[in-house]
Design a protein around this motif. Structure first.
Motif, PDB file in Angstrom:
ATOM      1  N   LYS A 274       0.832  -1.211   0.000  1.00  0.00           N
ATOM      2  CA  LYS A 274       0.000   0.000   0.000  1.00  0.00           C
ATOM      3  C   LYS A 274       0.864   1.258   0.000  1.00  0.00           C
ATOM      4  O   LYS A 274       0.613   2.206  -0.752  1.00  0.00           O
ATOM      5  N   VAL A 275       1.880   1.258   0.862  1.00  0.00           N
ATOM      6  CA  VAL A 275       2.743   2.441   0.976  1.00  0.00           C
ATOM      7  C   VAL A 275       3.594   2.616  -0.282  1.00  0.00           C
ATOM      8  O   VAL A 275       3.742   3.728  -0.797  1.00  0.00           O
ATOM      9  N   CYS A 276       4.164   1.522  -0.794  1.00  0.00           N
ATOM     10  CA  CYS A 276       4.995   1.605  -2.002  1.00  0.00           C
ATOM     11  C   CYS A 276       4.184   2.068  -3.203  1.00  0.00           C
ATOM     12  O   CYS A 276       4.653   2.877  -4.011  1.00  0.00           O
ATOM     13  N   TYR A 277       2.961   1.556  -3.315  1.00  0.00           N
ATOM     14  CA  TYR A 277       2.111   1.956  -4.433  1.00  0.00           C
ATOM     15  C   TYR A 277       1.810   3.448  -4.372  1.00  0.00           C
ATOM     16  O   TYR A 277       1.894   4.154  -5.388  1.00  0.00           O
ATOM     17  N   GLN A 278       1.497   3.925  -3.165  1.00  0.00           N
ATOM     18  CA  GLN A 278       1.207   5.353  -3.011  1.00  0.00           C
ATOM     19  C   GLN A 278       2.431   6.199  -3.329  1.00  0.00           C
ATOM     20  O   GLN A 278       2.364   7.203  -4.037  1.00  0.00           O
ATOM     21  N   ARG A 279       3.607   5.766  -2.823  1.00  0.00           N
ATOM     22  CA  ARG A 279       4.817   6.549  -3.020  1.00  0.00           C
ATOM     23  C   ARG A 279       5.286   6.543  -4.470  1.00  0.00           C
ATOM     24  O   ARG A 279       5.679   7.584  -5.016  1.00  0.00           O
ATOM     25  N   ILE A 280       5.240   5.393  -5.110  1.00  0.00           N
ATOM     26  CA  ILE A 280       5.662   5.323  -6.510  1.00  0.00           C
ATOM     27  C   ILE A 280       4.696   6.101  -7.397  1.00  0.00           C
ATOM     28  O   ILE A 280       5.107   6.802  -8.328  1.00  0.00           O
ATOM     29  N   SER A 281       3.392   6.023  -7.091  1.00  0.00           N
ATOM     30  CA  SER A 281       2.405   6.810  -7.838  1.00  0.00           C
ATOM     31  C   SER A 281       2.697   8.301  -7.710  1.00  0.00           C
ATOM     32  O   SER A 281       2.642   9.048  -8.688  1.00  0.00           O
ATOM     33  N   GLU A 282       3.020   8.717  -6.500  1.00  0.00           N
ATOM     34  CA  GLU A 282       3.319  10.126  -6.244  1.00  0.00           C
ATOM     35  C   GLU A 282       4.570  10.569  -7.002  1.00  0.00           C
ATOM     36  O   GLU A 282       4.607  11.649  -7.604  1.00  0.00           O
ATOM     37  N   ASN A 283       5.615   9.737  -6.986  1.00  0.00           N
ATOM     38  CA  ASN A 283       6.853  10.064  -7.697  1.00  0.00           C
ATOM     39  C   ASN A 283       6.632  10.178  -9.198  1.00  0.00           C
ATOM     40  O   ASN A 283       7.169  11.071  -9.858  1.00  0.00           O
ATOM     41  N   VAL A 284       5.832   9.270  -9.738  1.00  0.00           N
ATOM     42  CA  VAL A 284       5.541   9.300 -11.173  1.00  0.00           C
ATOM     43  C   VAL A 284       4.749  10.552 -11.527  1.00  0.00           C
ATOM     44  O   VAL A 284       5.008  11.206 -12.543  1.00  0.00           O
ATOM     45  N   SER A 285       3.790  10.923 -10.669  1.00  0.00           N
ATOM     46  CA  SER A 285       3.002  12.133 -10.911  1.00  0.00           C
ATOM     47  C   SER A 285       3.883  13.378 -10.924  1.00  0.00           C
ATOM     48  O   SER A 285       3.618  14.336 -11.653  1.00  0.00           O
ATOM     49  N   ASN A 286       4.969  13.337 -10.141  1.00  0.00           N
ATOM     50  CA  ASN A 286       5.882  14.477 -10.051  1.00  0.00           C
ATOM     51  C   ASN A 286       7.131  14.303 -10.908  1.00  0.00           C
ATOM     52  O   ASN A 286       8.100  15.062 -10.760  1.00  0.00           O
ATOM     53  N   SER A 287       7.111  13.281 -11.786  1.00  0.00           N
ATOM     54  CA  SER A 287       8.235  12.997 -12.699  1.00  0.00           C
ATOM     55  C   SER A 287       9.555  12.804 -11.952  1.00  0.00           C
ATOM     56  O   SER A 287      10.607  13.302 -12.362  1.00  0.00           O
ATOM     57  N   LYS A 288       9.488  12.049 -10.853  1.00  0.00           N
ATOM     58  CA  LYS A 288      10.682  11.736 -10.076  1.00  0.00           C
ATOM     59  C   LYS A 288      11.068  10.272 -10.280  1.00  0.00           C
ATOM     60  O   LYS A 288      10.214   9.432 -10.556  1.00  0.00           O
ATOM     61  N   PRO A 289      12.360   9.939 -10.131  1.00  0.00           N
ATOM     62  CA  PRO A 289      12.804   8.545 -10.287  1.00  0.00           C
ATOM     63  C   PRO A 289      12.172   7.628  -9.238  1.00  0.00           C
ATOM     64  O   PRO A 289      11.815   8.070  -8.145  1.00  0.00           O
ATOM     65  N   LEU A 291      13.251   3.881  -9.195  1.00  0.00           N
ATOM     66  CA  LEU A 291      14.005   2.634  -9.054  1.00  0.00           C
ATOM     67  C   LEU A 291      14.730   2.550  -7.712  1.00  0.00           C
ATOM     68  O   LEU A 291      14.783   1.475  -7.096  1.00  0.00           O
ATOM     69  N   LYS A 292      15.284   3.643  -7.247  1.00  0.00           N
ATOM     70  CA  LYS A 292      16.009   3.640  -5.975  1.00  0.00           C
ATOM     71  C   LYS A 292      15.084   3.238  -4.828  1.00  0.00           C
ATOM     72  O   LYS A 292      15.465   2.450  -3.954  1.00  0.00           O
ATOM     73  N   THR A 293      13.882   3.778  -4.835  1.00  0.00           N
ATOM     74  CA  THR A 293      12.899   3.421  -3.816  1.00  0.00           C
ATOM     75  C   THR A 293      12.575   1.937  -3.881  1.00  0.00           C
ATOM     76  O   THR A 293      12.554   1.239  -2.862  1.00  0.00           O
ATOM     77  N   LEU A 294      12.329   1.455  -5.099  1.00  0.00           N
ATOM     78  CA  LEU A 294      11.996   0.049  -5.304  1.00  0.00           C
ATOM     79  C   LEU A 294      13.119  -0.855  -4.796  1.00  0.00           C
ATOM     80  O   LEU A 294      12.870  -1.802  -4.032  1.00  0.00           O
ATOM     81  N   MET A 295      14.347  -0.580  -5.207  1.00  0.00           N
ATOM     82  CA  MET A 295      15.469  -1.453  -4.869  1.00  0.00           C
ATOM     83  C   MET A 295      15.772  -1.434  -3.376  1.00  0.00           C
ATOM     84  O   MET A 295      16.153  -2.466  -2.798  1.00  0.00           O
ATOM     85  N   SER A 296      15.619  -0.285  -2.738  1.00  0.00           N
ATOM     86  CA  SER A 296      15.890  -0.220  -1.297  1.00  0.00           C
ATOM     87  C   SER A 296      14.932  -1.119  -0.529  1.00  0.00           C
ATOM     88  O   SER A 296      15.332  -1.814   0.423  1.00  0.00           O
ATOM     89  N   VAL A 297      13.667  -1.140  -0.952  1.00  0.00           N
ATOM     90  CA  VAL A 297      12.674  -1.986  -0.291  1.00  0.00           C
ATOM     91  C   VAL A 297      12.935  -3.452  -0.615  1.00  0.00           C
ATOM     92  O   VAL A 297      12.819  -4.320   0.262  1.00  0.00           O
ATOM     93  N   ILE A 298      13.308  -3.769  -1.855  1.00  0.00           N
ATOM     94  CA  ILE A 298      13.606  -5.148  -2.248  1.00  0.00           C
ATOM     95  C   ILE A 298      14.734  -5.724  -1.404  1.00  0.00           C
ATOM     96  O   ILE A 298      14.659  -6.865  -0.921  1.00  0.00           O
ATOM     97  N   VAL A 299      15.807  -4.956  -1.220  1.00  0.00           N
ATOM     98  CA  VAL A 299      16.964  -5.436  -0.455  1.00  0.00           C
ATOM     99  C   VAL A 299      16.568  -5.766   0.984  1.00  0.00           C
ATOM    100  O   VAL A 299      16.889  -6.844   1.510  1.00  0.00           O
TER     101      VAL A 299
END
Length: 427
Positions: A274-289, A291-299
């Motif tokens: 839920k949190v990742c979806y909200q944060r990634i959606s927000e970053n995309v809306s603001n044209s921000k990268p 992958l770093k967020t994704l990979m940090s959570v994956i690790v």
């Protein structure tokens, strides 16, 4: 600096996680009581009923509830919520009709296997459909604490109803009613902001409803609904297959093992997603990268998953007997068969919704088709060879593990490609 910290993705995850820990602690305490006051066969039938509901619950709003979170215009988000409520009612009624027809058509099919108790399934779909819909609504406004409080209320009510019914010897019906009624407690809190906004705006019109469903929700319905249904069906197919290949008693032992395996998924995956979806959606809306967020959570999740499920593999048989009571050691053997798949699943499913953000729902559809193919092949092989249940579970473990690894790889690829486009625009 203070604002950055308060806005951290991990703050949301921690808020959600703490609430979920408390809520699931209630569930964890209740389960050993239930396995001691209900026979394994009764718990198996209850699991079967719930599995038929959970095939539909995730798509009860045709996945339009995800758009509530990602919609940039707040008024439009309110109309999407209106549409989701209407759709949830219709889906529940349609499923009730399907069950009624299926109950009468042939003997001993999936709808009449255990009698008229099946008619509680559409109620489960409706109440839990509303629950997930308004979790998405609260997620839009980052109301993580409220989501957590309601989760605690829900689990407490369910435990009280189910344990109380066990001492009163009320059987499968009361177990199922606990699952059906508990989402209604706290629903008024979830809907408070929605109702306030509803009073301040025009009601949704037929034209607006059509726009939400056919324009905004087109890709959700075409790709994500089939993908989610297939994913849910592939999970329910395990329950249906075990009942068909073996017995309700075996299913009862399997369901006990699955509850232990599901604890990390419930504690971690549902909240992180839920949190990742909200944060990634927000970053995309603001044209921000992203992958770093994704990979940090994956690790972080990978380390937790390997350690947790690795320990569980060795202690599962003894743990199951301690937790669930005499005779449940076999549930621990079932757990061992599925540890690898659950370890990969915990990481992969923590990013549910990423394909929606990038309008790649067709990828998710393909991957979920592979899940059901894997489940189907496992069933066919075990039916033909008349194998033991552990062989069936090991085949499921191998097939599902491969698919979840592909799913995780897909998330990384789409995020990497998006970041490349963002960097090229910045240049």
């Amino acid at each position: 600096m203070r604002n950055v910290k308060s806005n951290s993705i991990w703050i949301g995850i921690i808020h959600m996680g703490l609430g979920t820990v408390l809520a699931q602690m209630i569930n964890i305490v209740a389960q050993p009581i239930l396995t001691r006051i209900f026979p394994a066969e009764t718990l198996g039938i209850y699991t079967y009923i719930i599995s038929l509901a959970t095939m539909i619950i995730p798509v009860a709003s045709l996945k339009l509830d995800m758009l509530i979170v990602s919609e940039s215009d707040d008024k439009e988000a309110q109309y999407i919520t209106d549409a989701c409520i209407i759709i949830n009612v219709f889906i529940s009624l349609i499923y009730a009709l399907v069950i009624a027809v299926g109950y009468q058509i042939t003997d001993n099919n999936i709808f009449n296997k255990y009698g008229i108790i099946i008619y509680i399934v559409p109620i489960l779909v409706f109440t839990n459909g509303l629950r997930f819909l308004f979790i998405s609504y609260l997620n839009r406004y980052k109301e993580y604490k409220t989501i957590s409080i309601i989760a605690i209320i829900r689990e407490a009510i369910r435990a009280i109803i189910q344990v109380g019914s066990g001492f009163l010897s009320l059987g499968v019906f009361s177990l199922s009613m606990g699952y059906a009624i508990s989402p209604l407690f706290g629903l008024n809190i979830q809907m408070k902001n929605y109702i306030k906004k509803l009073k301040e705006r025009p009601r949704i019109t037929a034209q607006k409803f059509k726009e939400v469903v056919l324009i905004k929700g087109k890709r959700q319905i075409l790709y994500l609904v089939p993908a989610q249904f297939i994913n849910s069906f592939s999970s329910s197919l395990v329950t249906i297959s075990i009942t068909a290949l073996f017995s309700a008693k075996v299913l009862g032992y399997y369901s006990a093992g699955a509850r232990i395996l599901d604890i990390p998924i419930v504690f971690i995956t549902s909240n992180v997603s839920k949190v990742c979806y909200q944060r990634i959606s927000e970053n995309v809306s603001n044209s921000k990268p992203v992958l770093k967020t994704l990979m940090s959570v994956i690790v972080v999740l990978s380390m937790i998953s390997v350690l947790g499920f690795g320990i569980l593999y060795f202690i599962a048989p003894r743990l199951s007997e301690i937790v669930f009571g005499k005779g449940y050691r076999i549930a621990g053997e079932y757990i061992r068969c599925l540890c690898v798949m659950y370890a990969v699943r915990l990481v992969a499913t923590s990013f549910a919704g990423v394909y929606t953000v990038f309008k790649k729902q067709n990828f998710e559809l393909i991957l979920n088709i592979l899940l059901i193919v894997s489940a189907g092949l496992s069933y066919i092989v075990c039916r033909m060879l008349e194998t033991e249940v552990t062989t069936y579970l090991k085949l499921m473990n191998m097939g599902y593990t491969v698919v979840y690894l592909l799913m995780l790889l897909g998330y990384i690829v789409v995020c990497k490609n998006y970041d490349k486009k963002v960097r090229s625009v910045d240049k």
